[in-house]
Design a protein around this motif. Structure first.
Motif, PDB file in Angstrom:
ATOM      1  N   LEU A   1       0.808  -1.261  -0.017  1.00  0.00           N
ATOM      2  CA  LEU A   1       0.162  -0.092   0.035  1.00  0.00           C
ATOM      3  C   LEU A   1       0.709   1.476  -0.072  1.00  0.00           C
ATOM      4  N   GLN A   2       2.033   1.226   0.905  1.00  0.00           N
ATOM      5  CA  GLN A   2       2.966   2.328   0.913  1.00  0.00           C
ATOM      6  C   GLN A   2       3.638   2.564  -0.614  1.00  0.00           C
ATOM      7  N   GLU A   3       3.841   1.376  -1.271  1.00  0.00           N
ATOM      8  CA  GLU A   3       4.662   1.637  -2.584  1.00  0.00           C
ATOM      9  C   GLU A   3       3.710   2.346  -3.653  1.00  0.00           C
ATOM     10  N   MET A   4       2.146   2.246  -3.423  1.00  0.00           N
ATOM     11  CA  MET A   4       1.388   2.657  -4.178  1.00  0.00           C
ATOM     12  C   MET A   4       1.028   4.215  -3.738  1.00  0.00           C
ATOM     13  N   GLY A   5       1.577   4.719  -2.672  1.00  0.00           N
ATOM     14  CA  GLY A   5       1.653   5.962  -2.222  1.00  0.00           C
ATOM     15  C   GLY A   5       0.564   6.343  -0.942  1.00  0.00           C
TER      16      GLY A   5
END
Length: 398
Positions: free
Chosen positions: A97-101
């Protein structure tokens, strides 16, 4: 007690109705076809454990959730069983989820709203991520959709069907923004095998042409119908065929059937011939009209066709209590598309302006909220405008 027959007057019958319970369905609802979120959660739950008393919460899961500032009490209150599982992928899912922003607050919010997200493997979520990217503009849009509709995104059981249906909808000509709306608000249409959805679309296309629709307009008609009501795809081809045949047996011409399909936005396929027959018979008895007159009333107000008898009863009863006559309702049947609460609110506002709804037509009550506000504004302006008398002398000071 139901309104039946024509032996009694409508008003007397509704007086009896006042004593009965008011609990009835106020209109056609998507709930009959919408997948129950609780049931979906139960399916996920049942694949792990149903024994919540003899098991302890997974300490590692708790530590990982605390590190993400997730409110554990919310999860305990809503879906405690998630915390009891031996295996969870808290850090991995948070990382994706963090990779997606997504920032920390967004990650915590998503997990709190959909705790079972942490039970999916990273591989499953990355596959779902790639799937939704087929129709999302970018990952910023994707993470926003996940935050708003986490249950839809984290239902990964039907990925093959989802992918096949996304590609089919794109081939059909639906724009990606419409498909994303389907994914979030009507996700269960993607769980069908693509062949089933294709079969329904082909049935609609065939019937459109058989009813006199043109080949040139067919694609636009189908896309508009789907955009307005994607739940059509949850019906079977048999149901669609039966409902169209019902209308034809009741002497609606092909053109009139097409007109009803457009007005009803496909909701007619969520009904059955028995319900429609009862609603039409009820209206015929109440309005004391011939079959031809009834048909014209239905074309004017499709609500007479798709609302059940209890709903029509409740709305007619509410109008009669306000002093409105059956003759007025027959003249403007579209008023039956409004709930009793909306009608009461609008009558109260108009009455405050001195407008007597009992002595006039009901057109001023009709329409959407915006339509009514425009009508109300015109009546208000007319009331406040001073009357100009061209004969009266002008008093002009020197």
């Amino acid at each position: 007690m139901m309104l039946r027959g024509v032996a009694r007057s409508a008003k007397d019958t509704f007086t009896v109705l006042l004593t009965r319970s008011q609990s009835c369905n106020l209109g056609l609802k998507f709930s009959s076809v919408w997948p129950d979120i609780t049931n979906r959660s139960f399916l996920i739950h049942s694949s792990y454990t149903t024994d919540t008393k003899s098991r302890e919460e997974n300490k590692k899961t708790l530590e990982n959730l605390y590190s993400l500032s997730v409110d554990i009490t919310k999860i305990r209150r809503l879906k405690e069983w998630v915390l009891l599982q031996d295996v969870a992928y808290v850090k991995e899912i948070a990382g994706i989820l963090q990779e997606m922003g997504a920032d920390e607050t967004t990650v915590a919010n998503i997990i709190e709203r959909c705790p079972e997200a942490i039970l999916h493997t990273p591989e499953e979520i990355n596959s779902q991520r790639a799937l939704w990217q087929l129709v999302c503009q970018n990952e910023k849009q994707l993470i926003k959709l996940i935050e708003q509709f986490p249950e839809s995104f984290f239902t990964t059981k039907y990925q093959q069907n989802q992918k096949a249906n996304i590609l089919f909808f794109q081939e059909l000509g639906l724009k990606n923004n419409i498909i994303t709306r389907f994914l979030t608000s009507a996700p269960n249409i993607f769980y069908n095998p693509v062949e089933k959805n294709k079969n329904v679309i082909e049935t609609l296309q065939r019937n459109y042409l058989n009813l006199g629709g043109s080949e040139a307009n067919m694609k636009i008609w189908i896309l508009k119908l789907l955009s307005q009501n994607p739940f059509i795809l949850l019906n079977t081809s048999t149901t669609i065929q039966e409902n169209l045949e019902f209308l034809q047996k009741n002497d609606f011409t092909d053109q009139e059937v097409l007109q009803l399909l457009s007005k009803l936005k496909g909701f007619i396929f969520q009904l059955n011939s028995t319900t429609m027959q009862k609603s039409m018979l009820f209206s015929k008895n109440i309005f004391k009209c011939s079959d031809q007159e009834l048909k014209q009333l239905v074309l004017k107000c499709p609500a007479l066709l798709y609302y059940s008898v209890p709903v029509l009863e409740e709305r007619l009863e509410g109008l009669l209590k306000e002093g409105i006559s059956i003759a007025q309702i027959r003249e403007t049947p579209m008023v039956l598309e409004l709930t009793t609460q909306i009608v009461q609110y609008r009558i109260k506002k108009l009455s405050a302006l001195g407008y007597d709804i009992k002595s006039g037509n009901l057109e001023s009550l009709n329409g959407t909220k915006k339509d009514f506000e425009v009508t109300y504004g015109k009546i208000q302006s007319k009331k406040e405008r001073p009357i100009f008398n061209p004969v009266a002398p002008l008093h002009i000071e020197d």
